[in-house]
Design a protein around this motif. Structure first.
Motif, PDB file in Angstrom:
ATOM      1  N   VAL A 260       0.801  -1.215   0.000  1.00 27.45           N
ATOM      2  CA  VAL A 260       0.000   0.000   0.000  1.00 27.45           C
ATOM      3  C   VAL A 260       0.837   1.270   0.000  1.00 27.45           C
ATOM      4  O   VAL A 260       0.389   2.321  -0.497  1.00 27.45           O
ATOM      5  CB  VAL A 260      -0.995  -0.025   1.186  1.00 27.45           C
ATOM      6  N   ASP A 261       2.051   1.219   0.523  1.00 27.95           N
ATOM      7  CA  ASP A 261       2.878   2.431   0.585  1.00 27.95           C
ATOM      8  C   ASP A 261       3.258   2.946  -0.805  1.00 27.95           C
ATOM      9  O   ASP A 261       3.515   4.147  -0.968  1.00 27.95           O
ATOM     10  CB  ASP A 261       4.153   2.167   1.402  1.00 27.95           C
ATOM     11  N   THR A 262       3.312   2.065  -1.779  1.00 33.75           N
ATOM     12  CA  THR A 262       3.669   2.487  -3.147  1.00 33.75           C
ATOM     13  C   THR A 262       2.480   2.375  -4.104  1.00 33.75           C
ATOM     14  O   THR A 262       2.643   2.597  -5.305  1.00 33.75           O
ATOM     15  CB  THR A 262       4.825   1.620  -3.687  1.00 33.75           C
ATOM     16  N   LEU A 263       1.306   2.075  -3.573  1.00 35.66           N
ATOM     17  CA  LEU A 263       0.171   1.761  -4.434  1.00 35.66           C
ATOM     18  C   LEU A 263      -0.273   2.954  -5.270  1.00 35.66           C
ATOM     19  O   LEU A 263      -0.542   2.816  -6.468  1.00 35.66           O
ATOM     20  CB  LEU A 263      -0.997   1.260  -3.575  1.00 35.66           C
ATOM     21  N   ALA A 264      -0.354   4.125  -4.685  1.00 34.21           N
ATOM     22  CA  ALA A 264      -0.817   5.297  -5.446  1.00 34.21           C
ATOM     23  C   ALA A 264       0.098   5.579  -6.624  1.00 34.21           C
ATOM     24  O   ALA A 264      -0.374   5.845  -7.744  1.00 34.21           O
ATOM     25  CB  ALA A 264      -0.902   6.520  -4.529  1.00 34.21           C
ATOM     26  N   GLU A 265       1.400   5.509  -6.398  1.00 34.57           N
ATOM     27  CA  GLU A 265       2.336   5.800  -7.477  1.00 34.57           C
ATOM     28  C   GLU A 265       2.269   4.733  -8.566  1.00 34.57           C
ATOM     29  O   GLU A 265       2.347   5.040  -9.767  1.00 34.57           O
ATOM     30  CB  GLU A 265       3.759   5.900  -6.932  1.00 34.57           C
ATOM     31  N   ARG A 266       2.090   3.479  -8.186  1.00 36.13           N
ATOM     32  CA  ARG A 266       1.983   2.420  -9.188  1.00 36.13           C
ATOM     33  C   ARG A 266       0.693   2.553  -9.993  1.00 36.13           C
ATOM     34  O   ARG A 266       0.683   2.319 -11.206  1.00 36.13           O
ATOM     35  CB  ARG A 266       2.073   1.051  -8.504  1.00 36.13           C
ATOM     36  N   LEU A 267      -0.397   2.931  -9.331  1.00 35.41           N
ATOM     37  CA  LEU A 267      -1.639   3.180 -10.066  1.00 35.41           C
ATOM     38  C   LEU A 267      -1.468   4.342 -11.043  1.00 35.41           C
ATOM     39  O   LEU A 267      -1.939   4.283 -12.190  1.00 35.41           O
ATOM     40  CB  LEU A 267      -2.768   3.504  -9.081  1.00 35.41           C
ATOM     41  N   ARG A 268      -0.788   5.396 -10.597  1.00 38.07           N
ATOM     42  CA  ARG A 268      -0.562   6.560 -11.460  1.00 38.07           C
ATOM     43  C   ARG A 268       0.266   6.147 -12.689  1.00 38.07           C
ATOM     44  O   ARG A 268      -0.069   6.520 -13.832  1.00 38.07           O
ATOM     45  CB  ARG A 268       0.152   7.659 -10.676  1.00 38.07           C
ATOM     46  N   ASN A 269       1.320   5.392 -12.465  1.00 37.65           N
ATOM     47  CA  ASN A 269       2.170   4.970 -13.579  1.00 37.65           C
ATOM     48  C   ASN A 269       1.389   4.115 -14.575  1.00 37.65           C
ATOM     49  O   ASN A 269       1.522   4.280 -15.795  1.00 37.65           O
ATOM     50  CB  ASN A 269       3.378   4.195 -13.051  1.00 37.65           C
ATOM     51  N   GLU A 270       0.577   3.197 -14.066  1.00 40.38           N
ATOM     52  CA  GLU A 270      -0.216   2.340 -14.940  1.00 40.38           C
ATOM     53  C   GLU A 270      -1.182   3.167 -15.781  1.00 40.38           C
ATOM     54  O   GLU A 270      -1.328   2.953 -16.993  1.00 40.38           O
ATOM     55  CB  GLU A 270      -0.981   1.319 -14.091  1.00 40.38           C
ATOM     56  N   ALA A 271      -1.842   4.119 -15.132  1.00 39.61           N
ATOM     57  CA  ALA A 271      -2.836   4.930 -15.829  1.00 39.61           C
ATOM     58  C   ALA A 271      -2.197   5.799 -16.908  1.00 39.61           C
ATOM     59  O   ALA A 271      -2.728   5.937 -18.017  1.00 39.61           O
ATOM     60  CB  ALA A 271      -3.591   5.797 -14.827  1.00 39.61           C
ATOM     61  N   VAL A 272      -1.059   6.387 -16.581  1.00 37.61           N
ATOM     62  CA  VAL A 272      -0.386   7.261 -17.548  1.00 37.61           C
ATOM     63  C   VAL A 272       0.151   6.451 -18.723  1.00 37.61           C
ATOM     64  O   VAL A 272      -0.004   6.833 -19.889  1.00 37.61           O
ATOM     65  CB  VAL A 272       0.741   8.050 -16.848  1.00 37.61           C
ATOM     66  N   GLU A 273       0.779   5.319 -18.422  1.00 31.87           N
ATOM     67  CA  GLU A 273       1.358   4.496 -19.489  1.00 31.87           C
ATOM     68  C   GLU A 273       0.293   3.999 -20.462  1.00 31.87           C
ATOM     69  O   GLU A 273       0.532   3.920 -21.671  1.00 31.87           O
ATOM     70  CB  GLU A 273       2.105   3.306 -18.868  1.00 31.87           C
ATOM     71  N   GLN A 274      -0.897   3.667 -19.941  1.00 28.87           N
ATOM     72  CA  GLN A 274      -1.937   3.093 -20.792  1.00 28.87           C
ATOM     73  C   GLN A 274      -3.004   4.107 -21.202  1.00 28.87           C
ATOM     74  O   GLN A 274      -3.993   3.737 -21.822  1.00 28.87           O
ATOM     75  CB  GLN A 274      -2.588   1.899 -20.085  1.00 28.87           C
ATOM     76  N   GLN A 275      -2.778   5.384 -20.846  1.00 29.44           N
ATOM     77  CA  GLN A 275      -3.757   6.443 -21.169  1.00 29.44           C
ATOM     78  C   GLN A 275      -5.162   6.035 -20.721  1.00 29.44           C
ATOM     79  O   GLN A 275      -6.143   6.163 -21.449  1.00 29.44           O
ATOM     80  CB  GLN A 275      -3.730   6.746 -22.670  1.00 29.44           C
TER      81      GLN A 275
END
Length: 292
Positions: A260-275
């Motif tokens: 959970v400590d890195t979850l927000a950043e990983r979600l952000r990266n996924e969303a940006v990479e896949q538009q």
């Protein structure tokens, strides 16, 4: 003098907090959860205001807000009724009520927006209200129709009943992506296994009917996010941080799985990479009048 006058005529509340529902609140009562509630309140402020205005909440009304948490809906109602009205928020958590009272003082609403601690199946005000309202509270009740039927007894004939609840299974993203799909699954599975309703938004007409109320008017609105600056990633991660103890208790997920400590950043990266377009669960509003 205004404060003393309101205090003198404030409703007397039965503070017996025993309850017939032993289930703990799935998201807990931590400081982090209270901050998450404030973020949620800010994100969906306009959606809830639209429901309350559509229902007819306005100046001078006396409003009861059940399951008020840290006070977002109470303070919104307080803005709508103004100093000639009165709002009473009720929550089972004394810590949440403390936060709500502080926020009311900071906003200048403490003279007419007040809070008390009590269980919904036990407290009994000694006055009649013009409206009973709530947001994301019926989903946590063991018998929401029975509770709503009892609460409607505190509303004057022809008064208002207005609630806003989520239809959680309708959350989705486009395109579908692994991490967001896992997050959606963890949230829904945890709440279901904990014994709560994940589609109370869809069930609102049935609940109103079970409470003996006329069929409600309805609306549905939601939040969507994309790009690197959306607050949705922090909101999802904060929700799972609050749910984590319950998720582990019911076997829905582990801390090692969530990270959970890195979850927000990983979600952000996924969303940006896949538009991606992330669509959070729609919030369904329902409102009606008590029989005249």
């Amino acid at each position: 003098m205004m404060y003393n006058l309101l205090a003198e005529h404030a409703p007397k509340i039965d503070r017996d907090q025993s309850t017939t529902d032993p289930r703990p609140y799935a998201l807990g009562y931590t400081e982090g959860e209270f901050k998450r509630l404030e973020l949620q309140g800010a994100l969906i402020h306009d959606l809830t205001e639209h429901v309350l205005r559509s229902a007819g909440i306005g100046p001078g009304m006396r409003v009861l807000d059940i399951g008020c948490g840290v006070g977002d809906v109470s303070l919104l109602a307080g803005k709508l009724v103004g100093p000639t009205g009165r709002v009473l928020g009720v929550d089972r958590s004394a810590e949440a009520v403390d936060v709500a009272e502080r926020r009311a003082t900071e906003s200048g609403q403490c003279y007419w927006t007040r809070f008390t601690v009590g269980e919904l199946d036990k407290f009994s005000p000694d006055e009649t209200f013009d409206a009973v309202i709530g947001r994301l509270v019926l989903m946590y009740l063991p018998d929401p129709a029975a509770t709503l039927r009892r609460l409607a007894g505190f509303v004057r004939p022809g008064g208002l009943i207005a609630f806003q609840e989520m239809a959680m299974p309708l959350a989705r993203s486009f395109p579908e992506a692994p991490l967001f799909s896992k997050c959606r699954g963890w949230i829904i599975e945890t709440i279901e296994r904990a014994g709560f309703e994940v589609d109370m938004g869809g069930r609102l007409p049935m609940v109103f009917a079970g409470a003996g109320l006329p069929a409600p008017q309805l609306n549905s609105a939601g939040l969507a996010g994309s790009g690197p600056d959306s607050p949705i990633y922090d909101y999802i991660a904060g929700t799972l941080r609050s749910l984590l103890p319950m998720a582990e208790a019911v076997g829905a997920a582990t801390a090692a799985e969530m990270k959970v400590d890195t979850l927000a950043e990983r979600l952000r990266n996924e969303a940006v990479e896949q538009q991606m377009c992330i669509m959070l669960p729609p919030f369904v509003g329902a409102w009606t009048n008590t029989p005249g």
